[in-house]
Design a protein around this motif. Sequence first.
Motif, PDB file in Angstrom:
ATOM      1  N   THR A 117      83.426  -0.242  40.592  1.00 26.26           N
ATOM      2  CA  THR A 117      84.013   0.603  41.624  1.00 26.26           C
ATOM      3  C   THR A 117      84.423   1.960  41.069  1.00 26.26           C
ATOM      4  N   TYR A 175      76.913   3.181  46.291  1.00 22.89           N
ATOM      5  CA  TYR A 175      78.053   3.047  45.386  1.00 22.89           C
ATOM      6  C   TYR A 175      79.242   2.382  46.083  1.00 22.89           C
ATOM      7  N   ASP A 176      80.025   1.658  45.306  1.00 23.33           N
ATOM      8  CA  ASP A 176      81.303   1.116  45.755  1.00 23.33           C
ATOM      9  C   ASP A 176      82.365   2.134  45.358  1.00 23.33           C
ATOM     10  N   ASN A 224      89.315  -3.515  39.224  1.00 19.78           N
ATOM     11  CA  ASN A 224      87.859  -3.397  39.378  1.00 19.78           C
ATOM     12  C   ASN A 224      87.347  -1.977  39.178  1.00 19.78           C
ATOM     13  N   ASN A 247      75.852   3.915  37.160  1.00 13.75           N
ATOM     14  CA  ASN A 247      74.990   3.053  37.956  1.00 13.75           C
ATOM     15  C   ASN A 247      75.794   2.363  39.051  1.00 13.75           C
ATOM     16  N   GLN A 248      75.146   2.149  40.201  1.00 14.62           N
ATOM     17  CA  GLN A 248      75.839   1.483  41.315  1.00 14.62           C
ATOM     18  C   GLN A 248      76.399   0.125  40.913  1.00 14.62           C
ATOM     19  N   LYS A 249      75.754  -0.528  39.948  1.00 16.76           N
ATOM     20  CA  LYS A 249      76.171  -1.873  39.537  1.00 16.76           C
ATOM     21  C   LYS A 249      77.287  -1.863  38.490  1.00 16.76           C
ATOM     22  N   ASP A 250      77.679  -0.648  38.046  1.00 21.60           N
ATOM     23  CA  ASP A 250      78.676  -0.564  36.978  1.00 21.60           C
ATOM     24  C   ASP A 250      80.086  -0.915  37.433  1.00 21.60           C
TER      25      ASP A 250
END
Length: 232
Positions: A115, A137-138, A46, A110-113
């Motif tokens: 881990t 962010y993850d 991921n 981007n936060q959605k991109d």
Amino acid sequence: MHILLTRPLEDCSEMIIKFKSLGNQVSHLPLLRIDKVNYQEINFSNIKGIIFTSANAVKFLDLKNINKNFLCFCVGSATEKKARSVGFQNVIVAEGNVENLKELLLQNFNQKDGTLLYISGETVSVDLDQQLLKEGYDIKRVINYRATHNQNFDDKFVNQLKLNMPDMVYVYSQNSALSLLNFIKMHQSESLWMNTNLMCIGEKTSSILNEIKWKKIFLFNPGEEEFLLYKI
């Protein structure tokens, strides 16, 4: 000019050669020892980006299962050089401090991109992972090395240093600053640094050494070392 460098030899050998080529006397006092820390195997399925805040983080990372096309964020040019030397291609580099690195991350990932993997030492001056978590962010932090204080110094070197004190000393971290302070106190040389210019990365680093009287204190970013020669 007499310059004292305090990083491990691997991290400052090029600078020693450069400063000597400019006609300076260079002394080397490695304040920290860098050791690998074993860590759990990383699941890269991921992971979409990787963060390095030091060249040592790259050096001690097991690279065999890593996609070298990951977007790779590096804190400065030395870390970038190390990352590229092991095969990372898609590298974004900051100007030598974590605050700049964070801004580059916010702009380019981007936060959605997916881990982010943050590889670091045991002790950090800025909790970058915690700051990025607050931004949504993850992020997974992996510690793969630690810095420990050198305690044993060559008596001959110490005595020669006391007789010929440096005009400049470069200190790169709060850990190194603590180690230098311990060195100064251990060898009872508190009164000998009054004509030495202290070059520090960041105010937190310099504040540790405020109890010692220096000629002047300068703050700098990695890559500015040679430029500082002309400021004193």
